[in-house]
Design a protein around this motif. Sequence first.
Motif, PDB file in Angstrom:
ATOM      1  N   PRO A 173      42.230  52.751  71.960  1.00 45.63           N
ATOM      2  CA  PRO A 173      41.285  51.635  72.089  1.00 45.63           C
ATOM      3  C   PRO A 173      41.315  50.774  70.826  1.00 45.63           C
ATOM      4  O   PRO A 173      41.499  51.285  69.728  1.00 45.63           O
ATOM      5  CB  PRO A 173      39.930  52.324  72.220  1.00 45.63           C
ATOM      6  N   ASN A 174      41.149  49.492  71.027  1.00 43.30           N
ATOM      7  CA  ASN A 174      41.126  48.577  69.898  1.00 43.30           C
ATOM      8  C   ASN A 174      39.700  48.526  69.346  1.00 43.30           C
ATOM      9  O   ASN A 174      38.869  47.751  69.796  1.00 43.30           O
ATOM     10  CB  ASN A 174      41.583  47.195  70.368  1.00 43.30           C
ATOM     11  N   PHE A 175      39.424  49.388  68.375  1.00 42.88           N
ATOM     12  CA  PHE A 175      38.065  49.529  67.868  1.00 42.88           C
ATOM     13  C   PHE A 175      37.616  48.321  67.046  1.00 42.88           C
ATOM     14  O   PHE A 175      36.433  48.044  66.958  1.00 42.88           O
ATOM     15  CB  PHE A 175      37.920  50.822  67.061  1.00 42.88           C
ATOM     16  N   ILE A 176      38.585  47.618  66.444  1.00 41.43           N
ATOM     17  CA  ILE A 176      38.184  46.429  65.667  1.00 41.43           C
ATOM     18  C   ILE A 176      37.679  45.342  66.611  1.00 41.43           C
ATOM     19  O   ILE A 176      36.643  44.722  66.378  1.00 41.43           O
ATOM     20  CB  ILE A 176      39.367  45.932  64.804  1.00 41.43           C
ATOM     21  N   LEU A 177      38.402  45.179  67.718  1.00 46.48           N
ATOM     22  CA  LEU A 177      37.961  44.205  68.721  1.00 46.48           C
ATOM     23  C   LEU A 177      36.615  44.636  69.303  1.00 46.48           C
ATOM     24  O   LEU A 177      35.734  43.805  69.544  1.00 46.48           O
ATOM     25  CB  LEU A 177      39.001  44.090  69.830  1.00 46.48           C
ATOM     26  N   LEU A 178      36.453  45.937  69.487  1.00 52.12           N
ATOM     27  CA  LEU A 178      35.190  46.450  70.041  1.00 52.12           C
ATOM     28  C   LEU A 178      34.035  46.180  69.076  1.00 52.12           C
ATOM     29  O   LEU A 178      32.945  45.766  69.497  1.00 52.12           O
ATOM     30  CB  LEU A 178      35.306  47.953  70.317  1.00 52.12           C
ATOM     31  N   LEU A 179      34.292  46.407  67.785  1.00 52.53           N
ATOM     32  CA  LEU A 179      33.244  46.145  66.791  1.00 52.53           C
ATOM     33  C   LEU A 179      32.838  44.678  66.826  1.00 52.53           C
ATOM     34  O   LEU A 179      31.646  44.338  66.859  1.00 52.53           O
ATOM     35  CB  LEU A 179      33.749  46.530  65.392  1.00 52.53           C
ATOM     36  N   LYS A 180      33.833  43.806  66.884  1.00 52.16           N
ATOM     37  CA  LYS A 180      33.579  42.372  66.956  1.00 52.16           C
ATOM     38  C   LYS A 180      32.769  42.043  68.215  1.00 52.16           C
ATOM     39  O   LYS A 180      31.795  41.289  68.167  1.00 52.16           O
ATOM     40  CB  LYS A 180      34.935  41.656  66.974  1.00 52.16           C
ATOM     41  N   ALA A 181      33.171  42.668  69.334  1.00 47.51           N
ATOM     42  CA  ALA A 181      32.483  42.415  70.607  1.00 47.51           C
ATOM     43  C   ALA A 181      31.037  42.882  70.547  1.00 47.51           C
ATOM     44  O   ALA A 181      30.127  42.202  71.030  1.00 47.51           O
ATOM     45  CB  ALA A 181      33.227  43.133  71.735  1.00 47.51           C
ATOM     46  N   LEU A 182      30.815  44.046  69.929  1.00 48.15           N
ATOM     47  CA  LEU A 182      29.443  44.584  69.855  1.00 48.15           C
ATOM     48  C   LEU A 182      28.566  43.698  68.977  1.00 48.15           C
ATOM     49  O   LEU A 182      27.404  43.442  69.295  1.00 48.15           O
ATOM     50  CB  LEU A 182      29.469  46.014  69.309  1.00 48.15           C
ATOM     51  N   LEU A 183      29.138  43.227  67.861  1.00 46.77           N
ATOM     52  CA  LEU A 183      28.356  42.372  66.963  1.00 46.77           C
ATOM     53  C   LEU A 183      28.040  41.044  67.642  1.00 46.77           C
ATOM     54  O   LEU A 183      26.915  40.544  67.568  1.00 46.77           O
ATOM     55  CB  LEU A 183      29.099  42.149  65.643  1.00 46.77           C
ATOM     56  N   LEU A 184      29.040  40.496  68.324  1.00 45.19           N
ATOM     57  CA  LEU A 184      28.824  39.220  69.018  1.00 45.19           C
ATOM     58  C   LEU A 184      27.799  39.363  70.136  1.00 45.19           C
ATOM     59  O   LEU A 184      26.940  38.499  70.330  1.00 45.19           O
ATOM     60  CB  LEU A 184      30.141  38.721  69.619  1.00 45.19           C
ATOM     61  N   SER A 185      27.865  40.498  70.846  1.00 43.23           N
ATOM     62  CA  SER A 185      26.992  40.658  72.009  1.00 43.23           C
ATOM     63  C   SER A 185      25.563  41.013  71.612  1.00 43.23           C
ATOM     64  O   SER A 185      24.699  41.145  72.476  1.00 43.23           O
ATOM     65  CB  SER A 185      27.559  41.722  72.949  1.00 43.23           C
ATOM     66  N   SER A 186      25.318  41.167  70.316  1.00 42.32           N
ATOM     67  CA  SER A 186      23.944  41.426  69.871  1.00 42.32           C
ATOM     68  C   SER A 186      23.198  40.123  69.584  1.00 42.32           C
ATOM     69  O   SER A 186      22.153  40.140  68.932  1.00 42.32           O
ATOM     70  CB  SER A 186      23.954  42.306  68.615  1.00 42.32           C
ATOM     71  N   TYR A 187      23.780  39.004  70.036  1.00 40.66           N
ATOM     72  CA  TYR A 187      23.175  37.699  69.730  1.00 40.66           C
ATOM     73  C   TYR A 187      21.741  37.570  70.246  1.00 40.66           C
ATOM     74  O   TYR A 187      20.970  36.754  69.762  1.00 40.66           O
ATOM     75  CB  TYR A 187      24.038  36.572  70.296  1.00 40.66           C
ATOM     76  N   GLY A 188      21.383  38.417  71.230  1.00 38.39           N
ATOM     77  CA  GLY A 188      20.023  38.360  71.792  1.00 38.39           C
ATOM     78  C   GLY A 188      18.941  38.622  70.759  1.00 38.39           C
ATOM     79  O   GLY A 188      17.790  38.218  70.929  1.00 38.39           O
ATOM     80  N   LYS A 189      19.313  39.279  69.651  1.00 40.40           N
ATOM     81  CA  LYS A 189      18.331  39.578  68.599  1.00 40.40           C
ATOM     82  C   LYS A 189      17.777  38.310  67.951  1.00 40.40           C
ATOM     83  O   LYS A 189      16.733  38.350  67.318  1.00 40.40           O
ATOM     84  CB  LYS A 189      18.965  40.465  67.524  1.00 40.40           C
ATOM     85  N   LEU A 190      18.533  37.214  68.100  1.00 40.44           N
ATOM     86  CA  LEU A 190      18.035  35.946  67.544  1.00 40.44           C
ATOM     87  C   LEU A 190      16.726  35.542  68.212  1.00 40.44           C
ATOM     88  O   LEU A 190      15.940  34.783  67.648  1.00 40.44           O
ATOM     89  CB  LEU A 190      19.080  34.840  67.738  1.00 40.44           C
ATOM     90  N   LEU A 191      16.491  36.052  69.429  1.00 41.69           N
ATOM     91  CA  LEU A 191      15.260  35.711  70.151  1.00 41.69           C
ATOM     92  C   LEU A 191      14.027  36.362  69.525  1.00 41.69           C
ATOM     93  O   LEU A 191      12.903  36.015  69.863  1.00 41.69           O
ATOM     94  CB  LEU A 191      15.378  36.153  71.613  1.00 41.69           C
ATOM     95  N   LEU A 192      14.264  37.325  68.621  1.00 35.05           N
ATOM     96  CA  LEU A 192      13.125  38.012  67.990  1.00 35.05           C
ATOM     97  C   LEU A 192      12.261  37.032  67.215  1.00 35.05           C
ATOM     98  O   LEU A 192      11.032  37.152  67.210  1.00 35.05           O
ATOM     99  CB  LEU A 192      13.630  39.110  67.036  1.00 35.05           C
TER     100      LEU A 192
END
Length: 270
Positions: A173-192
């Motif tokens: 698995p491409n864990f670097i891409l996964l890390l990037k994807a996880l960080l990007l997909s946490s954008y919902g936290k901006l709604l806090l």
Amino acid sequence: MGTGGRSGQRPGKASTDGVGVTPGASASYQYRCIECNQEAKELYRDYNHGVLKITICESCQKPVDKYIEYDPVIILINAILCKAQAYRHILFNTKINIHGKLCVFCLLCEAYLRWWQLQDSNQNTAPDDLIRYAKEWDFYRMFAIASLEQTAFLIGIFTFLWVEQPMTAKKKPNFILLLKALLLSSYGKLLLIPAVIWEHDYTPLCLKLIKVFVLTSNFQAIRVTLNINRKLSLMAILSGLLLESTMVYFFQRMEWDVGSDCAIYKDQDF
Ligand SMILES: [Zn+2]
């Protein structure tokens, strides 16, 4: 179909044919079909004088990436709706490189939320200067704790996937891409931040919904990046939550007021 399949690239003719969407793209097969996840050499072909033709996927016979024609707002709405195609477009077929900054900004939002909850619960009678320094220190402390919990969450996910990997994937698995994807997909936290600023009776409910939204986005990001089934992706998220909760538990055992938004301990904060 795995994520590590970019090693078998042919020397690309991309630059001479005027093929591809990204300037400076040097190798072929760097894109993905957003419908079937098959690797693709190009997103569109530039024939002449701006005559473009969207590439059709050899595997599913649909356009490789219909989103290249779409307005960014439409793509964002599709991402908010957690559509796998939109996730594939963003993660594989664009060069978005804001995950680091976004991560720091999300952590700042989370630190601010916890700090705000702490101010609500603390009625301090110390002199003004002391209060100001203590409050500033509290904010840094909350930022550090939020970072540690985010790290624990990510380590939980990666550990699970790493252990699970020999059974599920032929390629690494491409864990670097996964890390990037996880960080990007946490954008919902901006709604806090708006949730806290426009404080009302439903703020605790909003915060819970934001948490659910962020976890759903993370779930979808894992599923799309590694091309795994929903069950594995859900279990990866649960592993992350478990490790995060364990860390919060230890923080609480040390009697730190962490103001965590970790699901299990959430209720007692309000
Ligand atoms: Zn396809």
